[in-house]
Design a protein around this motif. Structure first.
Motif, PDB file in Angstrom:
ATOM      1  N   TYR A 204      37.449  44.020  57.434  1.00 22.10           N
ATOM      2  CA  TYR A 204      37.647  43.232  56.215  1.00 22.10           C
ATOM      3  C   TYR A 204      38.025  44.132  55.042  1.00 22.10           C
ATOM      4  O   TYR A 204      38.937  43.823  54.278  1.00 22.10           O
ATOM      5  CB  TYR A 204      36.370  42.450  55.925  1.00 22.10           C
ATOM      6  N   LEU A 205      37.330  45.248  54.907  1.00 20.14           N
ATOM      7  CA  LEU A 205      37.609  46.162  53.804  1.00 20.14           C
ATOM      8  C   LEU A 205      38.939  46.889  53.984  1.00 20.14           C
ATOM      9  O   LEU A 205      39.631  47.166  53.003  1.00 20.14           O
ATOM     10  CB  LEU A 205      36.466  47.163  53.653  1.00 20.14           C
ATOM     11  N   LYS A 206      39.317  47.193  55.224  1.00 20.01           N
ATOM     12  CA  LYS A 206      40.595  47.854  55.486  1.00 20.01           C
ATOM     13  C   LYS A 206      41.772  46.939  55.163  1.00 20.01           C
ATOM     14  O   LYS A 206      42.836  47.404  54.769  1.00 20.01           O
ATOM     15  CB  LYS A 206      40.686  48.280  56.945  1.00 20.01           C
ATOM     16  N   GLU A 207      41.601  45.632  55.331  1.00 21.83           N
ATOM     17  CA  GLU A 207      42.673  44.674  55.096  1.00 21.83           C
ATOM     18  C   GLU A 207      42.907  44.388  53.620  1.00 21.83           C
ATOM     19  O   GLU A 207      43.913  43.792  53.256  1.00 21.83           O
ATOM     20  CB  GLU A 207      42.377  43.359  55.820  1.00 21.83           C
ATOM     21  N   ARG A 208      41.987  44.805  52.764  1.00 27.21           N
ATOM     22  CA  ARG A 208      42.116  44.531  51.334  1.00 27.21           C
ATOM     23  C   ARG A 208      43.242  45.346  50.716  1.00 27.21           C
ATOM     24  O   ARG A 208      43.392  46.529  50.974  1.00 27.21           O
ATOM     25  CB  ARG A 208      40.816  44.876  50.608  1.00 27.21           C
ATOM     26  N   ASP A 209      44.001  44.692  49.865  1.00 29.04           N
ATOM     27  CA  ASP A 209      45.002  45.369  49.049  1.00 29.04           C
ATOM     28  C   ASP A 209      44.260  46.229  48.029  1.00 29.04           C
ATOM     29  O   ASP A 209      43.248  45.798  47.481  1.00 29.04           O
ATOM     30  CB  ASP A 209      45.848  44.302  48.347  1.00 29.04           C
ATOM     31  N   PRO A 210      44.726  47.462  47.758  1.00 29.39           N
ATOM     32  CA  PRO A 210      43.993  48.322  46.816  1.00 29.39           C
ATOM     33  C   PRO A 210      43.795  47.708  45.431  1.00 29.39           C
ATOM     34  O   PRO A 210      42.717  47.819  44.857  1.00 29.39           O
ATOM     35  CB  PRO A 210      44.851  49.584  46.730  1.00 29.39           C
TER      36      PRO A 210
ATOM     37  N   GLY B 280      41.443  44.694  45.794  1.00 27.75           N
ATOM     38  CA  GLY B 280      40.098  45.192  46.073  1.00 27.75           C
ATOM     39  C   GLY B 280      39.411  45.702  44.826  1.00 27.75           C
ATOM     40  O   GLY B 280      38.221  45.455  44.607  1.00 27.75           O
ATOM     41  N   ALA B 281      40.156  46.416  43.989  1.00 27.27           N
ATOM     42  CA  ALA B 281      39.588  46.930  42.743  1.00 27.27           C
ATOM     43  C   ALA B 281      39.215  45.797  41.796  1.00 27.27           C
ATOM     44  O   ALA B 281      38.152  45.810  41.174  1.00 27.27           O
ATOM     45  CB  ALA B 281      40.572  47.879  42.075  1.00 27.27           C
TER      46      ALA B 281
ATOM     47  N   TYR C 191      38.482  42.760  42.717  1.00 25.42           N
ATOM     48  CA  TYR C 191      37.347  42.088  43.356  1.00 25.42           C
ATOM     49  C   TYR C 191      36.034  42.793  43.013  1.00 25.42           C
ATOM     50  O   TYR C 191      35.059  42.147  42.626  1.00 25.42           O
ATOM     51  CB  TYR C 191      37.567  42.056  44.865  1.00 25.42           C
ATOM     52  N   ILE C 192      36.010  44.113  43.117  1.00 31.23           N
ATOM     53  CA  ILE C 192      34.801  44.883  42.783  1.00 31.23           C
ATOM     54  C   ILE C 192      34.455  44.701  41.305  1.00 31.23           C
ATOM     55  O   ILE C 192      33.288  44.498  40.951  1.00 31.23           O
ATOM     56  CB  ILE C 192      35.001  46.381  43.101  1.00 31.23           C
TER      57      ILE C 192
END
Length: 66
Positions: A33-39, A42-43, A45-46
């Motif tokens: 799941y984390l590998k599939e996140r766009d950078p 993902g940022a 989202y955090i």
């Protein structure tokens, strides 16, 4: 300070639900799941998770001041 605690509890519950229900429905592991996140996504989202956790404290602080 109790507002901050409630925000952290809400964040923990949100992450538990996401990692169990959502990942279970998608059939992927947390690492996949984390590998599939766009950078960028993902940022953001955090960042939004931190805002979500801090929101009760921010609203409570504003309410106490007003």
């Amino acid at each position: 300070m109790e507002y901050l605690h409630s925000g952290v509890v809400a964040l923990v519950l949100l992450l538990i639900m996401e990692f169990t229900v959502v990942l279970g429905l998608q059939g992927v592991s947390i690492s996949e799941y984390l590998k599939e996140r766009d950078p960028v996504a993902g940022a953001v989202y955090i960042l939004m998770l931190f805002v979500f956790a801090l929101m009760p404290w921010l609203v409570g602080k504003q309410h106490a001041a007003g």
